[in-house]
Design a protein around this motif. Structure first.
Motif, PDB file in Angstrom:
ATOM      1  N   LEU A   1       0.843  -1.101  -0.060  1.00 57.06           N
ATOM      2  CA  LEU A   1      -0.006   0.293   0.091  1.00 57.06           C
ATOM      3  C   LEU A   1       0.735   1.054  -0.008  1.00 57.06           C
ATOM      4  N   TYR A   2       2.204   1.141   0.229  1.00 55.60           N
ATOM      5  CA  TYR A   2       2.878   2.381   0.257  1.00 55.60           C
ATOM      6  C   TYR A   2       4.039   2.071  -0.777  1.00 55.60           C
ATOM      7  N   PRO A   3       3.832   2.171  -2.177  1.00 55.28           N
ATOM      8  CA  PRO A   3       4.830   1.735  -3.118  1.00 55.28           C
ATOM      9  C   PRO A   3       5.790   2.982  -2.867  1.00 55.28           C
ATOM     10  N   VAL A   4       7.198   2.625  -3.069  1.00 56.73           N
ATOM     11  CA  VAL A   4       8.448   3.333  -2.745  1.00 56.73           C
ATOM     12  C   VAL A   4       8.339   4.785  -3.709  1.00 56.73           C
ATOM     13  N   GLU A   5       7.630   4.380  -4.994  1.00 57.62           N
ATOM     14  CA  GLU A   5       7.676   5.604  -6.098  1.00 57.62           C
ATOM     15  C   GLU A   5       6.954   6.958  -5.559  1.00 57.62           C
ATOM     16  N   ASP A   6       5.844   6.438  -4.601  1.00 54.45           N
ATOM     17  CA  ASP A   6       5.088   7.469  -4.136  1.00 54.45           C
ATOM     18  C   ASP A   6       5.696   8.466  -3.312  1.00 54.45           C
ATOM     19  N   PHE A   7       7.005   8.311  -2.960  1.00 58.56           N
ATOM     20  CA  PHE A   7       7.855   9.197  -2.021  1.00 58.56           C
ATOM     21  C   PHE A   7       9.078   9.749  -2.826  1.00 58.56           C
ATOM     22  N   ASN A   8       9.111   9.525  -4.005  1.00 58.88           N
ATOM     23  CA  ASN A   8      10.346   9.948  -4.616  1.00 58.88           C
ATOM     24  C   ASN A   8      10.469  11.278  -4.802  1.00 58.88           C
ATOM     25  N   HIS A   9       9.251  11.895  -4.996  1.00 60.22           N
ATOM     26  CA  HIS A   9       9.117  13.559  -5.049  1.00 60.22           C
ATOM     27  C   HIS A   9       9.470  14.324  -3.600  1.00 60.22           C
ATOM     28  N   MET A  10       9.593  13.667  -2.733  1.00 65.32           N
ATOM     29  CA  MET A  10      10.072  14.097  -1.346  1.00 65.32           C
ATOM     30  C   MET A  10      11.432  14.312  -1.102  1.00 65.32           C
ATOM     31  N   VAL A  11      12.229  13.655  -1.884  1.00 64.64           N
ATOM     32  CA  VAL A  11      13.679  13.550  -1.549  1.00 64.64           C
ATOM     33  C   VAL A  11      14.178  15.068  -2.128  1.00 64.64           C
ATOM     34  N   ARG A  12      14.909  15.548  -0.985  1.00 63.13           N
ATOM     35  CA  ARG A  12      15.779  16.929  -1.189  1.00 63.13           C
ATOM     36  C   ARG A  12      16.913  16.908  -1.088  1.00 63.13           C
ATOM     37  N   GLN A  13      17.632  16.338  -2.087  1.00 61.68           N
ATOM     38  CA  GLN A  13      19.056  15.776  -1.735  1.00 61.68           C
ATOM     39  C   GLN A  13      19.858  16.924  -1.261  1.00 61.68           C
ATOM     40  N   ASP A  14      19.869  18.117  -1.677  1.00 65.14           N
ATOM     41  CA  ASP A  14      20.815  19.238  -1.227  1.00 65.14           C
ATOM     42  C   ASP A  14      20.419  19.849  -0.039  1.00 65.14           C
ATOM     43  N   TYR A  15      19.142  19.471   0.448  1.00 67.80           N
ATOM     44  CA  TYR A  15      18.702  19.848   1.862  1.00 67.80           C
ATOM     45  C   TYR A  15      18.856  18.941   2.886  1.00 67.80           C
ATOM     46  N   ASP A  16      18.214  17.704   2.609  1.00 71.62           N
ATOM     47  CA  ASP A  16      18.098  16.754   3.706  1.00 71.62           C
ATOM     48  C   ASP A  16      19.516  15.920   3.790  1.00 71.62           C
ATOM     49  N   GLY A  17      20.403  15.769   2.827  1.00 69.05           N
ATOM     50  CA  GLY A  17      21.469  15.058   2.863  1.00 69.05           C
ATOM     51  C   GLY A  17      21.040  14.006   2.271  1.00 69.05           C
ATOM     52  N   GLY A  18      21.644  12.711   2.762  1.00 67.84           N
ATOM     53  CA  GLY A  18      21.366  11.246   2.237  1.00 67.84           C
ATOM     54  C   GLY A  18      20.252  10.543   2.578  1.00 67.84           C
TER      55      GLY A  18
ATOM     56  N   GLU B   1      16.565  22.131  11.402  1.00 66.69           N
ATOM     57  CA  GLU B   1      17.847  22.372  10.588  1.00 66.69           C
ATOM     58  C   GLU B   1      19.145  22.274  11.402  1.00 66.69           C
ATOM     59  N   ALA B   2      19.160  23.088  12.811  1.00 64.10           N
ATOM     60  CA  ALA B   2      20.109  23.163  13.658  1.00 64.10           C
ATOM     61  C   ALA B   2      20.194  21.805  14.303  1.00 64.10           C
ATOM     62  N   MET B   3      19.373  21.052  14.381  1.00 66.28           N
ATOM     63  CA  MET B   3      19.321  19.599  15.077  1.00 66.28           C
ATOM     64  C   MET B   3      20.079  18.712  14.072  1.00 66.28           C
ATOM     65  N   GLY B   4      19.912  18.998  12.784  1.00 67.09           N
ATOM     66  CA  GLY B   4      20.444  18.110  11.775  1.00 67.09           C
ATOM     67  C   GLY B   4      19.375  17.157  11.291  1.00 67.09           C
ATOM     68  N   VAL B   5      18.063  17.471  11.389  1.00 66.28           N
ATOM     69  CA  VAL B   5      16.904  16.522  11.026  1.00 66.28           C
ATOM     70  C   VAL B   5      15.829  17.438  10.425  1.00 66.28           C
ATOM     71  N   PRO B   6      16.457  18.015   9.203  1.00 66.32           N
ATOM     72  CA  PRO B   6      15.416  18.966   8.292  1.00 66.32           C
ATOM     73  C   PRO B   6      14.516  18.080   7.724  1.00 66.32           C
ATOM     74  N   MET B   7      14.639  16.802   7.520  1.00 69.59           N
ATOM     75  CA  MET B   7      13.712  15.764   7.086  1.00 69.59           C
ATOM     76  C   MET B   7      12.552  15.639   7.695  1.00 69.59           C
ATOM     77  N   TRP B   8      12.467  16.033   9.032  1.00 72.52           N
ATOM     78  CA  TRP B   8      11.402  15.717   9.891  1.00 72.52           C
ATOM     79  C   TRP B   8      10.212  16.649   9.393  1.00 72.52           C
ATOM     80  N   ARG B   9      10.344  17.857   8.984  1.00 73.15           N
ATOM     81  CA  ARG B   9       9.458  18.582   8.215  1.00 73.15           C
ATOM     82  C   ARG B   9       8.324  19.127   9.226  1.00 73.15           C
ATOM     83  N   VAL B  10       7.043  18.850   8.765  1.00 69.43           N
ATOM     84  CA  VAL B  10       5.880  19.173   9.852  1.00 69.43           C
ATOM     85  C   VAL B  10       5.829  17.961  11.014  1.00 69.43           C
ATOM     86  N   ALA B  11       6.627  17.928  11.867  1.00 67.34           N
ATOM     87  CA  ALA B  11       6.705  16.862  12.585  1.00 67.34           C
ATOM     88  C   ALA B  11       5.678  16.853  13.718  1.00 67.34           C
ATOM     89  N   HIS B  12       5.525  15.835  14.792  1.00 70.52           N
ATOM     90  CA  HIS B  12       5.072  15.688  15.811  1.00 70.52           C
ATOM     91  C   HIS B  12       5.251  17.043  16.714  1.00 70.52           C
TER      92      HIS B  12
END
Length: 623
Positions: free
Chosen positions: A413-430, A484-495
Motif C-alpha cells: 500500500l506504500y509503493p516507494v515511487e509515491d515518495f520519490n518527489h519528497m527527496v531533497r538531496q541538497d537540503y536533507d542530505g542522504g 535544521e540546527a538539530m540536523g534533522v530537516p527531513m522531519w518537516r511538519v513533525a509531531h
C-alpha cells in the motif's frame, strides 16, 4: 523535592529537600510552605488589610491576583503577565508517596483558612532530568508531590463570569512532560480568546508518569491500583468540576484537549468503566492521538517491565515479582533510586526518552478491554462532541533516517515511487524515498488511521451524531530552523508542530520561527479552537476560517453498516494551499479534483487505513 541542575539527562540525580524562608505560611497540598519574596509578602498583607478595612483598592495591578473560595475559606495568591492572571502549583490530590504510591489519587482538602501560594510553577512528576528539545523546558525539578494544576485566565475576570474551560493533557509518551513546560505557555491562547470576545479559563494537568503512573502486576490489578496516571487526570478534571467556578469558570462547559498520548488518554477516559460512568468534561479535542497510539493494551508487556524494575531495586528476589510483597517493597524504595533505575531502563529499551515503556493497560476496572473493541461494541461514554486531528509528518520521528531498502519497510500500500518527489538531496542530505515511506507508515499506523477509526466508530455505534465530529490535518511548523540546527530537516511538519498554533505562542524558544506570517497563522488557528471551546463547533470569523464542516458529511443518523467512511471532510491548516476545507471520496476521480483534493488523495487514507484498522491488524497490535 528538587533535583539539582546539571544532573545527567538519563538519570534523576540526587534529590534534596528545599528550604522554606519567610514568615507567612502557605498551604500547598498538605504541606506548609512559605512566601520567599518580601515584596510579595508585603503586597499581600497590605492588600488583605485594605480589604478588611473596606477601603477601595485603586491600583490593583501592584498586588498579586487573588481568588477566594468563600465556601471553604481558602485563598489562592497568583501572579500576573500582561493581560493574564496565573495560578500555578494548585494541588488537586494529596502527595502520592508511601502507601499512596501507585494508588488511586486522594483529593486534596486544604484546611479552612488556608492561603495557597499559587505564584510559581511546582515540581514536575518523576522523569529523567536534563534537556529534551531546544524549544522545551529543561527538566530540573521533579518530585512525587506533583499532582497539581496550572490555571490561567484573562485579567479582571469576575467570580460569576461562567467562562468556558479548556483543560490541557500533555503528551510525552507517558514518560516525560509537565503542564509547566514553556511549550505550553497559555498566555497567547488566553489573550487571543479574550481579544476575540470569547474569553476562557485554561487549566493544565500534571499527572504521574512512567512506573509511578502506569506500573501493573497481578497484585495491582487485584487491588485496583493500576493506571494511576489516568486516574490522576480524571481526579484533576473532577477538581475542575468542583472548583473552577470560584475562578470564574463554568463546570458545565469543559473541553478536554490532549496531544499525542494526552489525546489517547482522552479516548481511554471515554471507554473507561465500559462507558458506565460519565466523564468530567463535556467536549473533547484529540490532537495526534486516540487509543491506537498505545500498542497492545494487554498488561503483560508493562507487567514484565514492572518486574524488571522490581528486580533491579531488590523487590523481586524470591518470587515472580507480581505479588503483594513486591508491591509493598516498591512503595518503600527511595524515590531517587526508583526514578534512576526506571529512566535508565526505559531509555535503554526505548531511546531516546523511554516513551512507551510504561503506558495504560487493561486492568478489568478502569479499562476493561481493547479500546478498538470497546468502541465497536458501544462501551463508551456518549454525546461528547469531538475534534480529532493529526500532523502531516507525525511519523517522522519514528522512522530511521538510514532506511533505504525494501527489507526495512515493505507494504504494497506504500509503493516507494509515491515518495520519490519528497527527496531533497541538497537540503536533507542522504535521505532516501524509503525514509519518507517509513515515516508515512509510522504516521498512519500510530496517528492518522487510529484517529479515523476512533472517530468513525464513535458515530457508527451510536455515540454521537456524526455532525458533531470534526477532523483536521495540521500542515505547518514553526520548528523548521530548529530541525535544521538539530540536523534533522527531513522531519518537516513533525509531531508537536501543531502545539504552538493552538497555544498561539508568540515567543517560541530554541531558535523557532517567530515570523509575522507564522504568528498570524497561529492566531487564526488558535481562534478556531477557541470557537470550539466557546461554542461547541470549531472555526471562526475571518482569514478563511469559517465554521468547519463535519468529518462525515454523508453519514445519516441510524446508519450502522460500514466499517469505515466513504467520504471525508478534513480541514487543512497551513502549507502551500493555506487554510482550506477538503472533501474527498473513496472512489473520487483524481482528474477532476482540486489541487487541495489531489494533495489529500495522495495520502490514500481510505485504502491504507482500511488495512491498518482491519481486524487482523488490530489483533496483532492489540489495540
Amino acid at each position: 523535592m528538587e533535583v539539582k541542575k546539571g544532573s545527567s539527562s538519563s538519570s534523576a540525580g540526587p534529590i534534596v529537600e528545599p528550604t522554606a524562608h519567610g514568615r507567612l505560611p502557605f498551604h500547598m497540598g498538605g504541606a506548609l510552605q512559605r512566601i520567599e519574596e518580601p515584596e510579595m509578602r508585603f503586597n499581600f498583607i497590605h492588600h488583605h488589610l485594605l480589604e478588611r478595612a473596606n477601603i477601595p483598592i485603586l491600583s490593583a495591578s501592584i498586588f498579586p491576583p487573588t481568588v477566594t473560595d468563600f465556601t471553604r475559606n481558602i485563598r489562592f495568591i497568583g501572579s500576573r503577565t500582561p493581560g493574564v492572571e496565573h495560578f500555578q502549583n494548585v494541588f488537586y490530590a494529596e502527595e502520592p508517596t508511601g502507601r499512596r504510591r501507585f494508588a488511586t489519587p486522594v483529593p486534596v482538602s486544604p484546611p479552612k483558612g488556608s492561603i495557597i501560594d499559587a505564584s510559581k510553577p511546582g515540581a514536575w512528576c518523576p522523569q529523567g532530568v536534563g534537556d529534551i528539545l531546544p524549544f522545551t523546558s529543561q527538566v530540573n525539578n521533579i518530585s512525587e508531590n506533583c499532582l497539581s494544576l496550572r490555571i490561567a485566565r484573562p485579567s479582571g475576570v469576575q467570580r460569576d463570569a461562567k467562562l468556558p474551560v479548556a483543560v490541557w493533557i500533555h503528551g510525552g509518551g507517558h514518560a516525560l512532560g509537565s503542564a509547566s513546560d514553556i511549550l505550553y505557555t497559555p498566555d497567547g491562547l488566553v489573550r487571543a480568546a479574550a481579544a476575540a470576545g470569547k474569553p476562557l479559563i485554561y487549566v493544565g494537568i500534571n499527572y504521574r508518569l512512567g512506573i509511578f503512573g502506569f506500573a501493573t502486576s497481578k497484585a495491582m490489578i487485584e487491588t485496583k491500583q493500576t493506571n494511576a496516571g489516568l486516574r490522576d487526570q480524571r481526579a484533576a478534571l473532577q477538581w475542575v468540576q468542583d472548583n473552577i467556578e470560584v475562578f470564574g469558570g463554568d463546570p458545565d462547559r469543559v473541553t478536554a484537549i490532549g496531544q499525542s498520548v494526552g489525546a489517547s488518554d482522552i479516548g481511554l477516559h471515554l471507554t473507561s468503566f465500559n462507558g458506565s460512568r460519565n466523564v468530567p468534561f463535556q467536549q473533547a479535542m484529540m490532537m495526534s492521538g486516540t487509543p491506537g497510539v498505545n500498542f497492545n493494551s494487554d498488561p503483560v508487556f508493562v507487567a514484565n517491565n514492572t518486574v524488571a524494575i522490581a528486580r533491579q531495586v531488590g523487590c523481586a528476589e524470591n518470587d515472580d515479582g507480581q505479588s503483594m510483597e513486591t508491591l509493598e517493597c516498591l512503595r518503600a524504595v527511595p524515590a531517587d533510586l526508583l526514578i534512576n533505575v526506571t529512566v535508565n531502563e526505559a531509555r535503554k529499551a526505548r531511546p531516546p526518552f523511554g516513551e512507551g515503556y510504561f503506558y495504560p493497560t487493561i486492568d478489568n476496572d478502569y479499562l476493561n478491554g481493547r479500546p478498538s473493541q470497546l468502541m465497536r461494541t458501544g462501551k463508551f461514554v456518549k454525546n461528547i462532541p469531538t475534534v480529532a486531528s493529526w500532523v502531516t509528518n507525525d511519523g517522522a520521528w519514528y522512522a530511521f533516517p538510514q532506511t533505504s531498502t525494501d527489507e526495512d519497510k515493505l507494504l504494497q500500500l506504500y509503493p516507494v515511487e509515491d515518495f520519490n518527489h519528497m527527496v531533497r538531496q541538497d537540503y536533507d542530505g542522504g535521505i532516501s524515498p524509503q525514509y519518507y515511506r517509513a515515516a508515512q507508515m509510522s504516521r498512519d499506523i500510530w496517528f492518522t488511521c487510529p484517529v479515523l477509526d476512533f472517530s468513525w466508530q464513535y458515530a457508527q455505534t451510536g455515540g454521537l451524531n456524526a455532525s458533531r465530529i470534526w477532523l483536521y490535518e495540521h500542515n505547518a511548523t514553526r520548528f523548521t530552523p530548529v530541525f535544521e540546527a538539530m540536523g534533522v530537516p527531513m522531519w518537516r511538519v513533525a509531531h508537536l508542530s501543531d502545539i504552538p498554533y493552538v497555544f498561539n505562542n508568540l515567543h517560541l524558544e530554541g531558535g523557532a520561527d517567530n515570523s509575522l506570517d507564522q504568528l498570524a497563522l497561529s492566531e487564526t488557528a488558535s481562534k478556531a479552537i477557541v470557537g470550539f471551546v466557546h461554542e461547541g463547533r470549531p472555526g471562526g470569523e475571518g482569514a478563511g476560517m469559517q465554521k468547519w464542516s463535519s468529518a462525515y458529511p454523508t453519514m445519516r443518523d441510524g446508519q450502522r453498516s460500514s466499517e469505515s467512511a466513504s467520504r471525508l471532510s478534513i480541514q487543512v491548516i497551513g502549507g502551500p494551499l493555506g487554510l482550506s476545507e477538503v472533501a474527498i471520496d473513496r472512489d473520487g476521480d483524481v482528474g477532476v479534483m482540486t489541487a487541495a483534493q489531489q494533495a489529500l488523495a495522495w495520502e490514500k487514507l481510505f485504502d491504507r487505513c482500511d488495512f491498518i484498522n482491519s481486524p487482523q491488524m488490530r489483533d496483532e497490535a492489540g489495540v
